[in-house]
Design a protein around this motif. Structure first.
Motif, mmCIF file in Angstrom:
data_model
loop_
_atom_site.group_PDB
_atom_site.id
_atom_site.type_symbol
_atom_site.label_atom_id
_atom_site.label_comp_id
_atom_site.label_asym_id
_atom_site.label_seq_id
_atom_site.Cartn_x
_atom_site.Cartn_y
_atom_site.Cartn_z
ATOM 1 N N GLY A 175 51.887 48.178 9.211
ATOM 2 C CA GLY A 175 51.767 46.791 9.427
ATOM 3 C C GLY A 175 52.627 46.121 10.430
ATOM 4 O O GLY A 175 53.310 46.845 11.080
ATOM 5 N N VAL A 176 52.125 45.036 10.707
ATOM 6 C CA VAL A 176 53.030 44.156 11.777
ATOM 7 C C VAL A 176 53.032 42.766 11.409
ATOM 8 O O VAL A 176 52.608 42.163 10.430
ATOM 9 C CB VAL A 176 51.790 44.236 12.971
ATOM 10 N N ASP A 177 54.544 42.280 11.858
ATOM 11 C CA ASP A 177 54.876 40.968 11.444
ATOM 12 C C ASP A 177 54.062 39.857 12.311
ATOM 13 O O ASP A 177 54.297 39.678 13.626
ATOM 14 C CB ASP A 177 56.418 40.965 12.052
ATOM 15 N N VAL A 178 53.039 39.345 11.667
ATOM 16 C CA VAL A 178 52.111 38.544 12.428
ATOM 17 C C VAL A 178 52.730 36.842 12.889
ATOM 18 O O VAL A 178 52.167 36.273 13.420
ATOM 19 C CB VAL A 178 51.021 38.222 11.483
ATOM 20 N N VAL A 270 59.609 43.654 23.836
ATOM 21 C CA VAL A 270 57.953 43.991 23.864
ATOM 22 C C VAL A 270 56.997 42.709 23.434
ATOM 23 O O VAL A 270 56.115 42.657 24.387
ATOM 24 C CB VAL A 270 57.601 44.911 23.005
ATOM 25 N N VAL A 271 57.535 41.761 22.493
ATOM 26 C CA VAL A 271 56.443 40.741 22.307
ATOM 27 C C VAL A 271 56.418 39.804 23.491
ATOM 28 O O VAL A 271 55.242 39.562 23.681
ATOM 29 C CB VAL A 271 57.142 40.040 21.012
ATOM 30 N N GLU A 272 57.264 39.809 24.229
ATOM 31 C CA GLU A 272 57.214 38.739 25.352
ATOM 32 C C GLU A 272 56.296 39.454 26.397
ATOM 33 O O GLU A 272 55.406 38.671 27.005
ATOM 34 C CB GLU A 272 58.636 38.534 26.187
ATOM 35 N N TYR A 273 56.239 40.803 26.679
ATOM 36 C CA TYR A 273 55.391 41.236 27.586
ATOM 37 C C TYR A 273 53.928 41.167 27.101
ATOM 38 O O TYR A 273 52.780 41.022 27.770
ATOM 39 C CB TYR A 273 55.747 42.799 27.767
ATOM 40 N N LEU A 274 53.699 41.457 25.808
ATOM 41 C CA LEU A 274 52.219 41.079 25.144
ATOM 42 C C LEU A 274 51.778 39.790 25.211
ATOM 43 O O LEU A 274 50.601 39.407 25.731
ATOM 44 C CB LEU A 274 52.221 41.564 23.703
ATOM 45 N N GLN A 275 52.849 38.613 25.143
ATOM 46 C CA GLN A 275 52.402 37.483 24.960
ATOM 47 C C GLN A 275 52.141 36.759 26.358
ATOM 48 O O GLN A 275 51.147 35.830 26.476
ATOM 49 C CB GLN A 275 53.312 36.647 24.394
ATOM 50 N N MET A 276 52.361 37.315 27.376
ATOM 51 C CA MET A 276 52.397 37.103 28.861
ATOM 52 C C MET A 276 51.106 37.528 29.374
ATOM 53 O O MET A 276 50.710 36.911 30.201
ATOM 54 C CB MET A 276 53.557 37.255 29.799
ATOM 55 N N ALA A 277 50.477 38.494 28.712
ATOM 56 C CA ALA A 277 49.386 39.438 29.292
ATOM 57 C C ALA A 277 48.197 38.623 29.032
ATOM 58 O O ALA A 277 47.913 37.749 28.101
ATOM 59 C CB ALA A 277 49.640 40.820 28.671
ATOM 60 N N LEU A 294 48.550 47.459 16.752
ATOM 61 C CA LEU A 294 48.635 46.196 16.011
ATOM 62 C C LEU A 294 49.124 45.127 16.387
ATOM 63 O O LEU A 294 49.062 44.027 16.497
ATOM 64 C CB LEU A 294 49.000 46.810 14.781
ATOM 65 N N GLU A 295 50.450 45.334 17.262
ATOM 66 C CA GLU A 295 51.116 44.219 17.885
ATOM 67 C C GLU A 295 50.427 43.579 18.845
ATOM 68 O O GLU A 295 50.451 42.148 19.166
ATOM 69 C CB GLU A 295 52.356 44.800 18.491
ATOM 70 N N ALA A 296 49.440 44.148 19.616
ATOM 71 C CA ALA A 296 48.727 43.529 20.791
ATOM 72 C C ALA A 296 47.769 42.605 20.198
ATOM 73 O O ALA A 296 47.322 41.718 20.634
ATOM 74 C CB ALA A 296 48.330 44.538 21.602
ATOM 75 N N VAL A 357 44.033 41.591 12.292
ATOM 76 C CA VAL A 357 45.390 41.984 11.788
ATOM 77 C C VAL A 357 45.929 41.116 10.698
ATOM 78 O O VAL A 357 46.497 41.523 9.794
ATOM 79 C CB VAL A 357 46.340 41.784 13.198
ATOM 80 N N VAL A 358 45.524 40.039 10.742
ATOM 81 C CA VAL A 358 46.154 38.698 9.601
ATOM 82 C C VAL A 358 45.575 39.193 8.490
ATOM 83 O O VAL A 358 46.256 39.116 7.401
ATOM 84 C CB VAL A 358 45.629 37.387 10.297
ATOM 85 N N SER A 359 44.315 39.485 8.337
ATOM 86 C CA SER A 359 43.509 39.879 7.356
ATOM 87 C C SER A 359 43.893 41.148 6.494
ATOM 88 O O SER A 359 43.446 41.438 5.288
ATOM 89 C CB SER A 359 41.993 39.663 7.379
#
Length: 385
Positions: A175-178, A270-277, A294-296, A357-359
């Motif tokens: 699971g991932v924290d959406v 890591v979340v900041e690197y994903l969100q800037m990409a 899943l995080e991406a 991912v959300v579903s």
């Protein structure tokens, strides 16, 4: 969701050698935190390593670290003995033993079942099935498991082939924290790039994960050499560390792309690197179900990844990402070029990745599913008594 009367007496003892053990440790910590938020009592039993406390709470999760003596087999045996002793002393604090690895954690768990009449779950990722040594004693012990948890269909098939009898096997995804991993606006992307000291413009492709051979980052670098010949503004950010880091940096230099690739090393954010990409790439040779993937997806990034079993569990080619053959730099370069140059394709794939991912893979949904599993096992225990 609120816990029922049964949940109020629901306690879980989780076993893993280290809560810092790569993706397995990360997933176990996240699951435990979510379970606690939903009213379940959780205790981790891990090995104590130098520089750590015998007990501490991290993000509200109690972690009990068992002393280990020596290395190798001696360390494993001492972890088993001290872990079993903790469970004997604290038998009234948990109903379920949840093992996150089929080796020494499973041995402790199954011995705990024998002596304490608890139910035991063993989670096995794909590589855990592939590398599972099964001498007679271990095979006999694993046959006492109440339920195996696997991440994908291939793991289930391989586990059945091992010959452990008729033990139920259930597929429960990671699971991932959406709420934490979520898409951001273009303005926010530019702010993040500035914070991370990256150029504000250009098309950024990011990889996150351990730098080990099976992640295929060497193939990615060879694909990148092809790609930048036609898309010079593309930038590759590699987030993570591992045994392959020096060799990969040397390879980037040999390929003449060292100025087009940024090795960011290990990062807590890591979340900041994903969100800037703009794009996420994951060229792995083998996976269970990757947290990084899943995080991406949760961040709404278009995904380019390999068509190995764990990745295919989450990605449908052309619908919420692009799948390419493993170890094929030309196909990988071509797929990356498509999503970098076609914004409409990238936007569609990213939106569908987030929706998937959300579903299906939100951390809360996965935790609730585990609670239902725990509840059924507790009910079975009560009936047996």
């Amino acid at each position: 969701m609120t816990c029922s009367d049964m949940d109020s007496q629901l306690g879980v003892c989780m076993l893993i050698p280290s809560t810092q053990l790569g993706g397995a440790g990360l997933q176990a910590r996240q699951l435990a935190r979510q379970l606690i938020e939903l009213g379940v009592e959780v205790h981790f039993i891990t090995r104590r390593r130098r520089g750590t406390f015998s007990y501490e709470e991290i993000e509200g999760v109690p972690i009990h670290r068992m002393p280990t003596i020596g290395t190798g087999v001696t360390a494993a045996v001492s972890y088993i003995c001290f872990g079993l002793l903790w469970m004997l002393r604290n038998r009234n604090r948990f109903w379920i033993i949840h093992c996150h690895q089929p080796l020494s954690p499973a041995t402790i768990g199954i011995l705990g079942k024998v002596f304490l009449r608890k139910k035991v779950i063993v989670k096995i990722a794909l590589r855990g099935v592939q590398n599972l040594p099964l001498p007679g004693l271990r095979k006999h012990l694993l046959r006492l498991t109440d339920l195996f948890i696997v991440l994908n269909e291939e793991s289930e098939r391989r586990l059945q082939e091992i010959g452990l009898g008729s033990i139920p096997i259930m597929r429960v995804p990671n699971g991932v924290d959406v709420e934490k991993f979520t898409p951001v606006s273009q303005d926010r992307k530019r702010l993040l790039r500035d914070r991370l000291q990256l150029v504000p413009d250009g098309r950024f492709v990011v990889f996150t994960g351990r730098l080990i051979p099976r992640k295929g980052v060497d193939v990615l670098l060879r694909a990148w050499r092809e790609l930048v010949q036609t898309i010079p503004q593309a930038r590759l950010i590699i987030v993570g560390d591992g045994e392959e880091a020096p060799a990969l940096q040397q390879l980037a230099s040999e390929l003449g792309i060292e100025h087009r690739v940024h090795f960011a090393g290990y990062q807590d954010n890591v979340v900041e690197y994903l969100q800037m990409a703009d794009v996420f790439v994951f060229p792995s040779f083998a996976e269970g179900l990757s947290n990084s993937l899943l995080e991406a997806m949760a961040c709404g990034l278009p995904i380019v990844t390999t068509d190995v079993e764990g990745n295919k569990e989450a990605i449908v080619d052309g619908e919420n990402g692009l799948l390419v053959p493993a170890v094929d730099p030309t196909e990988l370069s071509s797929a990356l070029s498509k999503v970098i140059t076609c914004r409409s394709l990238a936007d569609r794939l990213g939106s569908e990745a987030r929706r998937t991912v959300v579903s299906k893979y939100s951390l809360e949904q996965v935790a609730e599913r585990y609670i239902r599993v725990y509840q059924q096992l507790v009910a079975d225990t009560l009936l047996e008594r």
